[in-house]
Motif scaffolding. Structure first.
Motif, PDB file in Angstrom:
ATOM      1  N   VAL A   1       0.850  -1.183   0.000  1.00 13.57           N
ATOM      2  CA  VAL A   1       0.000   0.000   0.000  1.00 13.57           C
ATOM      3  C   VAL A   1       0.887   1.235   0.000  1.00 13.57           C
ATOM      4  O   VAL A   1       1.992   1.224   0.553  1.00 13.57           O
ATOM      5  N   THR A   2       0.433   2.295  -0.647  1.00 13.78           N
ATOM      6  CA  THR A   2       1.132   3.571  -0.616  1.00 13.78           C
ATOM      7  C   THR A   2       0.527   4.445   0.481  1.00 13.78           C
ATOM      8  O   THR A   2      -0.698   4.534   0.595  1.00 13.78           O
ATOM      9  N   VAL A   3       1.372   5.071   1.284  1.00 19.38           N
ATOM     10  CA  VAL A   3       0.893   5.926   2.365  1.00 19.38           C
ATOM     11  C   VAL A   3       1.598   7.275   2.311  1.00 19.38           C
ATOM     12  O   VAL A   3       2.711   7.390   1.780  1.00 19.38           O
ATOM     13  N   THR A   4       0.925   8.273   2.844  1.00 22.05           N
ATOM     14  CA  THR A   4       1.533   9.579   3.069  1.00 22.05           C
ATOM     15  C   THR A   4       1.671   9.772   4.569  1.00 22.05           C
ATOM     16  O   THR A   4       0.743   9.466   5.324  1.00 22.05           O
ATOM     17  N   ILE A   5       2.817  10.264   5.003  1.00 24.04           N
ATOM     18  CA  ILE A   5       3.032  10.612   6.404  1.00 24.04           C
ATOM     19  C   ILE A   5       3.139  12.118   6.493  1.00 24.04           C
ATOM     20  O   ILE A   5       3.843  12.755   5.701  1.00 24.04           O
ATOM     21  N   ALA A   6       2.394  12.699   7.452  1.00 25.12           N
ATOM     22  CA  ALA A   6       2.389  14.148   7.624  1.00 25.12           C
ATOM     23  C   ALA A   6       2.473  14.478   9.107  1.00 25.12           C
ATOM     24  O   ALA A   6       1.996  13.716   9.955  1.00 25.12           O
ATOM     25  N   TYR A   7       3.078  15.635   9.402  1.00 23.05           N
ATOM     26  CA  TYR A   7       3.223  16.091  10.779  1.00 23.05           C
ATOM     27  C   TYR A   7       2.489  17.413  10.972  1.00 23.05           C
ATOM     28  O   TYR A   7       2.442  18.249  10.051  1.00 23.05           O
ATOM     29  N   GLY A   8       1.948  17.607  12.174  1.00 23.04           N
ATOM     30  CA  GLY A   8       1.383  18.896  12.509  1.00 23.04           C
ATOM     31  C   GLY A   8       2.475  19.946  12.565  1.00 23.04           C
ATOM     32  O   GLY A   8       3.629  19.651  12.894  1.00 23.04           O
ATOM     33  N   SER A   9       2.130  21.192  12.220  1.00 17.54           N
ATOM     34  CA  SER A   9       3.135  22.255  12.179  1.00 17.54           C
ATOM     35  C   SER A   9       3.616  22.637  13.570  1.00 17.54           C
ATOM     36  O   SER A   9       4.696  23.218  13.718  1.00 17.54           O
TER      37      SER A   9
END
Length: 210
Positions: free
Chosen positions: A97-105
């Protein structure tokens, strides 16, 4: 920002709503991943454990599965210990599966979003470590009814991912992710699932595709 995102008795399809690896829904939009994008990763998931009601599938298969011919049907409802091939039907042995990881600013918030339509984000926290960050993100889903057990057998599924985002020591860019996915399905408090047994759980090792 990139826009990412039934059962045999007893061991009924506990992960009917497998959050990370479920197939895409045609025609639906992929939601944005909340936060500042860190990276997109193609993850390989390999099941390392599976169990329902204390029965653990052998890691190397079982005689009952190996002896089955195309004209035979393995009785996953009554076989004990539960044969590995029964778990293969409920918990995929290996997927990608392809995932995106993101962080809060601000703060330590983190999100991991499967890049498929209708996928909800895994939400949690990140912790800086040498060479990257560790993640602990979770998702709860509900609404599955295991009709093969009982008409009122409703379950909730808890999905938890822990792991580490690796970073290039020179550029600081995120280069990969490795960790673990654990899914646990439990009957809702008011559900009567007799004669099925719960909870059911499975674990997958997650690594970035080469």
């Amino acid at each position: 920002m990139r826009r990412p995102p039934t059962p045999p008795r007893r061991i009924a399809a506990a992960l009917a709503a497998f959050a990370l690896l479920a197939a895409c829904a045609p025609g639906a939009d992929v939601a944005e991943c909340p936060g500042v994008e860190v990276g997109n990763f193609r993850l390989l998931a390999t099941r390392t454990a599976a169990a329902c009601a204390g029965d653990t599938a052998p890691g190397d298969g079982s005689a009952i599965c190996l002896a089955a011919t195309p004209s035979q049907v393995v009785d996953c409802a009554t076989a004990r210990p539960v044969p590995a091939c029964c778990f293969d039907r409920l918990f995929p042995a290996a997927q990608a599966v392809t995932v995106t990881i993101a962080y809060g600013s601000q703060g330590s918030s983190a999100a991991l979003c499967p890049a498929r339509p209708l996928a909800s984000p895994f939400l949690g926290t990140r912790t800086p470590v040498t060479g990257g960050e560790t993640l602990a993100v979770e998702l709860d889903s509900a609404g599955a009814v295991l009709a093969a057990c009982a008409s009122a057998c409703a379950v909730t599924v808890h999905h938890a991912i822990t792991g580490t985002v690796a970073r290039d020591p020179l550029s600081g860019a995120a280069t990969g992710f490795a960790g673990e996915l654990v899914e646990t399905a439990s009957a809702t408090p008011s559900a009567d699932c007799t004669p099925c047994a719960a909870p059911c759980a499975a674990t997958w090792a997650l690594v970035s595709a080469p």
